[in-house]
Structure formats: structure tokens, C-alpha cells
Design a protein around this motif. Structure first.
Motif, PDB file in Angstrom:
ATOM      1  N   LEU A 270      -8.286   8.543  -1.704  1.00 23.54           N
ATOM      2  CA  LEU A 270      -7.827   8.034  -3.009  1.00 23.54           C
ATOM      3  C   LEU A 270      -8.805   8.429  -4.115  1.00 23.54           C
ATOM      4  O   LEU A 270      -8.412   8.983  -5.151  1.00 23.54           O
ATOM      5  CB  LEU A 270      -7.707   6.499  -2.927  1.00 23.54           C
ATOM      6  CG  LEU A 270      -7.616   5.735  -4.241  1.00 23.54           C
ATOM      7  CD1 LEU A 270      -6.223   5.908  -4.855  1.00 23.54           C
ATOM      8  CD2 LEU A 270      -7.899   4.240  -4.032  1.00 23.54           C
TER       9      LEU A 270
ATOM     10  N   ALA B  27      -9.529   5.253   1.525  1.00 21.44           N
ATOM     11  CA  ALA B  27     -10.103   5.023   0.194  1.00 21.44           C
ATOM     12  C   ALA B  27     -10.808   6.280  -0.310  1.00 21.44           C
ATOM     13  O   ALA B  27     -10.721   6.630  -1.490  1.00 21.44           O
ATOM     14  CB  ALA B  27     -11.062   3.837   0.239  1.00 21.44           C
TER      15      ALA B  27
ATOM     16  N   GLN C 295       0.825  -1.222   0.000  1.00 22.53           N
ATOM     17  CA  GLN C 295       0.000   0.000   0.000  1.00 22.53           C
ATOM     18  C   GLN C 295       0.853   1.263   0.000  1.00 22.53           C
ATOM     19  O   GLN C 295       2.018   1.236   0.347  1.00 22.53           O
ATOM     20  CB  GLN C 295      -0.939  -0.013   1.222  1.00 22.53           C
ATOM     21  CG  GLN C 295      -2.043  -1.064   1.066  1.00 22.53           C
ATOM     22  CD  GLN C 295      -2.988  -1.156   2.251  1.00 22.53           C
ATOM     23  OE1 GLN C 295      -2.907  -0.361   3.182  1.00 22.53           O
ATOM     24  NE2 GLN C 295      -3.885  -2.127   2.225  1.00 22.53           N
ATOM     25  N   ARG C 296       0.233   2.346  -0.403  1.00 26.90           N
ATOM     26  CA  ARG C 296       0.843   3.691  -0.488  1.00 26.90           C
ATOM     27  C   ARG C 296       2.020   3.717  -1.452  1.00 26.90           C
ATOM     28  O   ARG C 296       2.977   4.467  -1.280  1.00 26.90           O
ATOM     29  CB  ARG C 296       1.260   4.209   0.890  1.00 26.90           C
ATOM     30  CG  ARG C 296       0.117   4.326   1.893  1.00 26.90           C
ATOM     31  CD  ARG C 296      -1.069   5.158   1.425  1.00 26.90           C
ATOM     32  NE  ARG C 296      -0.884   6.588   1.437  1.00 26.90           N
ATOM     33  CZ  ARG C 296      -1.184   7.380   2.450  1.00 26.90           C
ATOM     34  NH1 ARG C 296      -1.684   6.869   3.550  1.00 26.90           N
ATOM     35  NH2 ARG C 296      -1.011   8.681   2.365  1.00 26.90           N
ATOM     36  N   GLN C 297       1.940   2.859  -2.482  1.00 30.45           N
ATOM     37  CA  GLN C 297       2.970   2.881  -3.530  1.00 30.45           C
ATOM     38  C   GLN C 297       2.335   3.164  -4.892  1.00 30.45           C
ATOM     39  O   GLN C 297       2.951   2.918  -5.931  1.00 30.45           O
ATOM     40  CB  GLN C 297       3.713   1.535  -3.567  1.00 30.45           C
ATOM     41  CG  GLN C 297       4.513   1.261  -2.302  1.00 30.45           C
ATOM     42  CD  GLN C 297       4.955  -0.190  -2.187  1.00 30.45           C
ATOM     43  OE1 GLN C 297       5.291  -0.825  -3.194  1.00 30.45           O
ATOM     44  NE2 GLN C 297       4.946  -0.724  -0.986  1.00 30.45           N
TER      45      GLN C 297
ATOM     46  N   SER D 169      -4.058   3.535  -7.504  1.00 28.75           N
ATOM     47  CA  SER D 169      -4.176   4.615  -8.497  1.00 28.75           C
ATOM     48  C   SER D 169      -3.861   4.084  -9.895  1.00 28.75           C
ATOM     49  O   SER D 169      -4.569   4.401 -10.859  1.00 28.75           O
ATOM     50  CB  SER D 169      -3.208   5.752  -8.162  1.00 28.75           C
ATOM     51  OG  SER D 169      -3.428   6.200  -6.856  1.00 28.75           O
TER      52      SER D 169
HETATM   53  C1  COA Z   1      -7.671   1.903  -0.245  1.00 30.24           C
HETATM   54  C2  COA Z   1      -6.522   1.139  -0.920  1.00 30.24           C
HETATM   55  C3  COA Z   1      -7.087   0.304  -2.064  1.00 30.24           C
HETATM   56  C4  COA Z   1      -5.506   2.167  -1.469  1.00 30.24           C
HETATM   57  O1  COA Z   1      -4.515   1.453  -2.187  1.00 30.24           O
HETATM   58  P1  COA Z   1      -3.045   2.049  -2.376  1.00 30.24           P
HETATM   59  O2  COA Z   1      -2.380   1.285  -3.447  1.00 30.24           O
HETATM   60  O3  COA Z   1      -2.369   2.110  -1.072  1.00 30.24           O
HETATM   61  O4  COA Z   1      -3.382   3.529  -2.870  1.00 30.24           O
HETATM   62  P2  COA Z   1      -2.371   4.551  -3.609  1.00 30.24           P
HETATM   63  O5  COA Z   1      -0.978   4.260  -3.190  1.00 30.24           O
HETATM   64  O6  COA Z   1      -2.701   4.547  -5.061  1.00 30.24           O
HETATM   65  O7  COA Z   1      -2.842   5.918  -2.926  1.00 30.24           O
HETATM   66  C5  COA Z   1      -2.987   7.100  -3.665  1.00 30.24           C
HETATM   67  C6  COA Z   1      -3.445   8.206  -2.758  1.00 30.24           C
HETATM   68  O8  COA Z   1      -4.687   7.881  -2.132  1.00 30.24           O
HETATM   69  C7  COA Z   1      -4.698   8.372  -0.785  1.00 30.24           C
HETATM   70  N1  COA Z   1      -4.635   7.251   0.170  1.00 30.24           N
HETATM   71  C8  COA Z   1      -4.510   5.952  -0.098  1.00 30.24           C
HETATM   72  N2  COA Z   1      -4.532   5.210   1.046  1.00 30.24           N
HETATM   73  C9  COA Z   1      -4.659   6.090   2.047  1.00 30.24           C
HETATM   74  C10 COA Z   1      -4.738   5.953   3.476  1.00 30.24           C
HETATM   75  N3  COA Z   1      -4.684   4.753   4.080  1.00 30.24           N
HETATM   76  N4  COA Z   1      -4.864   7.066   4.225  1.00 30.24           N
HETATM   77  C11 COA Z   1      -4.941   8.296   3.640  1.00 30.24           C
HETATM   78  N5  COA Z   1      -4.858   8.505   2.290  1.00 30.24           N
HETATM   79  C12 COA Z   1      -4.727   7.397   1.511  1.00 30.24           C
HETATM   80  C13 COA Z   1      -3.426   9.211  -0.650  1.00 30.24           C
HETATM   81  O9  COA Z   1      -3.756  10.506  -1.128  1.00 30.24           O
HETATM   82  C14 COA Z   1      -2.510   8.484  -1.608  1.00 30.24           C
HETATM   83  O10 COA Z   1      -1.436   9.280  -2.049  1.00 30.24           O
HETATM   84  P3  COA Z   1      -0.086   9.379  -1.162  1.00 30.24           P
HETATM   85  O11 COA Z   1       0.320   7.985  -0.789  1.00 30.24           O
HETATM   86  O12 COA Z   1       0.859  10.059  -2.110  1.00 30.24           O
HETATM   87  O13 COA Z   1      -0.460  10.203   0.047  1.00 30.24           O
HETATM   88  C15 COA Z   1      -5.763   0.237   0.103  1.00 30.24           C
HETATM   89  O14 COA Z   1      -5.463   0.995   1.271  1.00 30.24           O
HETATM   90  C16 COA Z   1      -6.535  -0.985   0.528  1.00 30.24           C
HETATM   91  O15 COA Z   1      -6.476  -2.021  -0.130  1.00 30.24           O
HETATM   92  N6  COA Z   1      -7.260  -0.888   1.637  1.00 30.24           N
HETATM   93  C17 COA Z   1      -8.056  -2.023   2.136  1.00 30.24           C
HETATM   94  C18 COA Z   1      -9.215  -2.338   1.211  1.00 30.24           C
HETATM   95  C19 COA Z   1     -10.038  -1.107   0.899  1.00 30.24           C
HETATM   96  O16 COA Z   1     -10.327  -0.298   1.776  1.00 30.24           O
HETATM   97  N7  COA Z   1     -10.440  -0.984  -0.380  1.00 30.24           N
HETATM   98  C20 COA Z   1     -11.250   0.120  -0.842  1.00 30.24           C
HETATM   99  C21 COA Z   1     -12.672  -0.299  -0.833  1.00 30.24           C
HETATM  100  S1  COA Z   1     -13.747   1.042  -1.319  1.00 30.24           S
END
Ligand code: COA
Length: 166
Positions: free
Chosen positions: A147, A144, A109-111, A115
Motif C-alpha cells: 500500500l 501494508a 479491506q481492499r476497497q 488509500s
Molecule cells: C494495511 C491496510 C490498512 C490496508 O487497507 P485497505 O483499505 O485494505 O487498503 P487499500 O484498499 O487502500 O489498498 C490499496 C492497495 O494497497 C495494496 N494492499 C493493500 N492491502 C494489501 C494486502 N493485504 N496484500 C497485498 N497488497 C495489499 C494493494 O496494492 C491495494 O490495491 P489493490 O486492492 O487494487 O490490489 C489493512 O489491510 C489493514 O487494516 N490491515 C491491518 C492493520 C495494518 O496492518 N495496518 C497497517 C499498519 S502499518
């Protein structure tokens, strides 16, 4: 109405049977936890409820019509870093995409993988001539929400609840 969301991209690799059953186990458990956290389901019934919903939505598993499940592929072009499940649905007389699940494994996550996955989906949706991309996000899932807001998604329904003491 046909759509071509099924095709593989550099980021989205169609899920195969071997990955599907462990995906469903994890996704059902995660959905049950979210429904409990949202106060919508009692803890003892949550897992069974979640399993039933998945069965209703994916009665034929990976072969369920209009549903497309992908692994999100990491920057190395091989590692599965998460999953995206999208379906096509009619919306106001046009076909649109609806994201049923998006999850990135905690270690990845956060990579930028979520996106990348949504950007890749957006290109597919544009190429297929669909109206747009819908999804649901729980009120407690601030990460989420951040995001989706960053990628230009707007809220269209907001459910609210206030607990009232006895
Ligand atoms: C939500 C989720 C899919 C995000 O995936 P990810 O690959 O980490 O997201 P990204 O790296 O593309 O994040 C892009 C931006 O979104 C926002 N973001 C993502 N996760 C975040 C978090 N936990 N807290 C705050 N902002 C967040 C940030 O703005 C981030 O940019 P930054 O890292 O430069 O600050 C992941 O945390 C996840 O799988 N969570 C558990 C399942 C879930 O909640 N799915 C969504 C269901 S609606």
C-alpha cells in the motif's frame, strides 16, 4: 509550531470518546500481536507492554496535544470503516506528520479505504505546510508495505534480524 491536522474531511472524521475506548482495546491487542509476530516481545508480556506504550503516547487520550485520531468514513458518508491516528512531530527542524496507526476493518479491506485516508491526510499535510508523512511498518506486513509503496512512500530505516540456532 501549530498545525491544522485536526479538521474533519469527507474521509476523516475526528474520533469521539464513545469510539475511543473500544479503539484502544483493539489497537493495543493488534500491536501486541504484531510485536510477538516480529519476535520482539514475549507473548506473556506483550499485552501489558503494548498498553503501556499507548498510555505513554496518548496520556490524555483524545485530548493529547499534537495527536489526531480519526475514523475513516466509507463511501456512504456515514459508516466507520477504519481508523487513522496521526501526530505532528519535528523532523530535521521542520514539522511533519507521523502515522501511529492505520487500520481498516477486515470486512472493508481492499476497497481503497486506506488509500483514501492517506490521500486525504496528504491534502491536510500539504495545506498545513508540513514536510511530509512518516510511519513505521512491520517487516511481516507485506500488504501494508505494498500500500505505502503504491502511494509513493520510501523506506528510510530497515532493521534486520537473523535467528541463530543454539
Ligand atoms: C494495511 C491496510 C490498512 C490496508 O487497507 P485497505 O483499505 O485494505 O487498503 P487499500 O484498499 O487502500 O489498498 C490499496 C492497495 O494497497 C495494496 N494492499 C493493500 N492491502 C494489501 C494486502 N493485504 N496484500 C497485498 N497488497 C495489499 C494493494 O496494492 C491495494 O490495491 P489493490 O486492492 O487494487 O490490489 C489493512 O489491510 C489493514 O487494516 N490491515 C491491518 C492493520 C495494518 O496492518 N495496518 C497497517 C499498519 S502499518
Amino acid at each position: 509550531m501549530q498545525s491544522t491536522l485536526a479538521a474533519a474531511t469527507a474521509v476523516l472524521r475526528p474520533m469521539v470518546e464513545a469510539a475511543f475506548s473500544s479503539y484502544v482495546d483493539e489497537a493495543v491487542a493488534a500491536y501486541a500481536r504484531d510485536k510477538v509476530a516480529a519476535g520482539q516481545w514475549a507473548e506473556d508480556a506483550a499485552l501489558a507492554n503494548a498498553g503501556l506504550e499507548f498510555l505513554e503516547l496518548l496520556p490524555q487520550g483524545l485530548a493529547t496535544p499534537d495527536n489526531f485520531l480519526f475514523e475513516i468514513v466509507g463511501q456512504d458518508g456515514a459508516t466507520a470503516v477504519g481508523v487513522l491516528w496521526v501526530a505532528t512531530q519535528e523532523r530535521a527542524g521542520r514539522l511533519a506528520a507521523y502515522v501511529y496507526d492505520l487500520a481498516v476493518h477486515p470486512a472493508h479491506q481492499r476497497q481503497g479505504h486506506a488509500s483514501r485516508a492517506l490521500t486525504s491526510l496528504e491534502a491536510k499535510v500539504r495545506a498545513a505546510g508540513l514536510a511530509g508523512i512518516g510511519l513505521h511498518v512491520f517487516g511481516h506486513n507485506r500488504g501494508a508495505q505494498a500500500l505505502y509503496a503504491r502511494l509513493g512512500y520510501l523506506p528510510i530505516n530497515i532493521n534486520m534480524f537473523k535467528t541463530v540456532a543454539r
